[in-house]
Design a protein around this motif. Structure first.
Motif, short mmCIF file in Angstrom:
data_model
loop_
_atom_site.label_atom_id
_atom_site.label_comp_id
_atom_site.label_asym_id
_atom_site.label_seq_id
_atom_site.Cartn_x
_atom_site.Cartn_y
_atom_site.Cartn_z
N ARG A 15 4.99 -9.88 -10.57
CA ARG A 15 4.22 -8.51 -9.87
C ARG A 15 4.13 -8.80 -8.52
N ARG A 16 3.45 -9.86 -8.12
CA ARG A 16 3.41 -10.09 -6.80
C ARG A 16 4.75 -10.28 -6.07
N PHE A 17 5.73 -10.69 -6.55
CA PHE A 17 6.98 -10.90 -5.73
C PHE A 17 7.63 -9.40 -5.91
N VAL A 18 7.68 -8.75 -6.71
CA VAL A 18 7.95 -7.29 -6.89
C VAL A 18 7.37 -6.49 -5.83
N ARG A 19 5.72 -6.48 -5.72
CA ARG A 19 5.26 -5.74 -4.78
C ARG A 19 5.54 -6.13 -3.30
N ASP A 20 5.74 -7.34 -3.27
CA ASP A 20 5.99 -7.74 -1.67
C ASP A 20 7.52 -7.40 -1.54
N TRP A 21 8.42 -7.56 -2.32
CA TRP A 21 9.83 -7.02 -2.16
C TRP A 21 9.80 -5.45 -1.79
N ILE A 22 9.09 -4.86 -2.54
CA ILE A 22 9.10 -3.14 -2.45
C ILE A 22 8.65 -2.81 -0.73
N ASP A 23 7.28 -3.58 -0.73
CA ASP A 23 6.71 -3.32 0.55
C ASP A 23 7.29 -3.95 1.77
N ALA A 24 8.29 -4.75 1.56
CA ALA A 24 9.12 -5.30 2.81
C ALA A 24 10.07 -4.30 3.17
N ARG A 25 10.56 -3.24 2.04
CA ARG A 25 11.80 -2.37 2.65
C ARG A 25 11.19 -0.98 2.79
N TRP A 26 12.17 -0.29 3.27
CA TRP A 26 11.83 1.21 3.35
C TRP A 26 12.42 1.77 2.00
N ASN A 27 11.42 2.77 1.43
CA ASN A 27 12.00 3.25 0.25
C ASN A 27 12.01 4.92 0.43
N ILE A 28 12.73 5.48 -0.64
CA ILE A 28 13.01 6.78 -0.25
C ILE A 28 11.68 7.24 -0.94
N GLY A 29 11.05 6.80 -1.83
CA GLY A 29 10.02 7.21 -2.55
C GLY A 29 8.77 7.64 -1.60
N GLU A 30 8.45 6.81 -0.53
CA GLU A 30 7.53 6.66 0.14
C GLU A 30 7.46 8.11 0.96
N VAL A 31 8.43 8.71 1.39
CA VAL A 31 8.41 9.85 2.03
C VAL A 31 8.47 11.22 0.85
N THR B 61 7.10 2.40 -5.50
CA THR B 61 7.87 3.09 -4.70
C THR B 61 7.56 4.46 -4.31
N TRP B 62 6.99 5.18 -5.36
CA TRP B 62 6.57 6.38 -5.25
C TRP B 62 5.52 6.77 -4.29
N GLN B 63 4.58 5.69 -4.20
CA GLN B 63 3.23 5.78 -3.52
C GLN B 63 3.71 5.62 -1.97
N ARG C 127 -1.33 2.44 -1.12
CA ARG C 127 -0.86 1.70 -2.29
C ARG C 127 -1.97 0.77 -2.57
N LEU C 128 -2.30 0.14 -3.83
CA LEU C 128 -3.18 -0.81 -3.90
C LEU C 128 -2.61 -1.61 -5.23
N PRO C 129 -2.80 -2.76 -4.86
CA PRO C 129 -3.23 -3.68 -3.91
C PRO C 129 -2.39 -3.40 -2.49
N LYS C 130 -3.05 -3.37 -1.39
CA LYS C 130 -2.45 -3.16 -0.03
C LYS C 130 -1.31 -3.99 -0.02
N PRO C 131 -0.47 -3.46 1.13
CA PRO C 131 0.86 -4.50 1.15
C PRO C 131 0.56 -5.51 1.75
N GLN C 132 1.12 -6.97 1.42
CA GLN C 132 0.49 -8.08 2.05
C GLN C 132 1.63 -8.69 3.20
N VAL C 133 2.77 -7.87 3.13
CA VAL C 133 3.82 -8.26 4.00
C VAL C 133 4.00 -7.18 4.87
N GLY C 134 4.62 -7.38 6.00
CA GLY C 134 5.46 -6.30 6.84
C GLY C 134 6.82 -6.09 6.28
N ARG C 135 7.25 -4.87 7.17
CA ARG C 135 8.53 -4.38 6.89
C ARG C 135 9.63 -5.71 7.35
#
Length: 191
Positions: free
Chosen positions: A85-101, A170-172, A177-185
């Motif tokens: 789950r940490r790996f998935v969170r970091d991967w999602i937080d590192a990319r731009w997602n359509i769901g964010e907007v 990706t929807w949020q 997001r919780l837990p907060k993103p631990q990685v940058g874009r």
């Protein structure tokens, strides 16, 4: 059936001193006295005790909230725990997602739809909403397929419920997001 042998009484008549030693030496307390002795507050009785308990609870809650926001394992809910789950969170937080907007865009389309309720603009807005939802689902499916491959290469198996975890993360909006993103874009975790 055989009868048990009668027991013989080996005691001789005890003396008064022996009887007094065997007794408890005090009267039996009444029911009211026993209930009064057992009565005690469940929590601190004084307002100072209540205030201290409330302050201790508030500090524990704040510590757990900060720990969860920082991604500390022991404070995370069960759905967010684990290396996968940490790996998935970091991967999602590192990319731009359509769901964010997606939420702000849907609110914008809703306003346009109400403002131009009986015009051609409203029907185009509705088509754009459905196109945006289809793009979001397509983005999640592509992300899931690529992450499934990465997860099986790195961890051997994929944890159950990963697709729904990807969908909700990706929807949020990023800052909610919780837990907060631990990685940058563009700071993807190593595979």
């Amino acid at each position: 059936m055989a009868k048990a042998a009668p027991k013989t009484n080996t005691t001789v008549n005890p003396s008064e001193a022996e009887l007094l030693e065997q007794g408890k030496g005090r009267p039996t307390p009444s029911r009211r006295e026993r209930e009064a002795a057992n009565r005690r507050p469940l929590v601190g009785n004084s307002p100072a005790d209540k205030k201290a308990a409330r302050a201790r609870l508030n500090t524990e809650r704040e510590k757990a909230r900060v720990g969860m926001a920082n991604g500390e394992e022991r404070y995370l809910p069960a759905k967010d725990r684990g290396e996968q789950r940490r790996f998935v969170r970091d991967w999602i937080d590192a990319r731009w997602n359509i769901g964010e907007v997606m939420m702000p865009v849907l609110v914008l389309f809703l306003i346009v739809g109400f403002a131009a309720s009986q015009t051609v603009l409203a029907s185009y807005a509705l088509l754009l909403v459905w196109a945006f939802v289809a793009l979001f689902v397509l983005d999640c499916v592509v992300l899931w397929l690529s992450l499934r491959k990465k997860l099986t290469n790195k961890f051997g198996t994929m944890q159950r419920g990963t697709f729904l975890y990807i969908l909700t993360r990706t929807w949020q909006l990023r800052f909610l997001r919780l837990p907060k993103p631990q990685v940058g874009r563009r700071q993807y975790p190593t595979v």
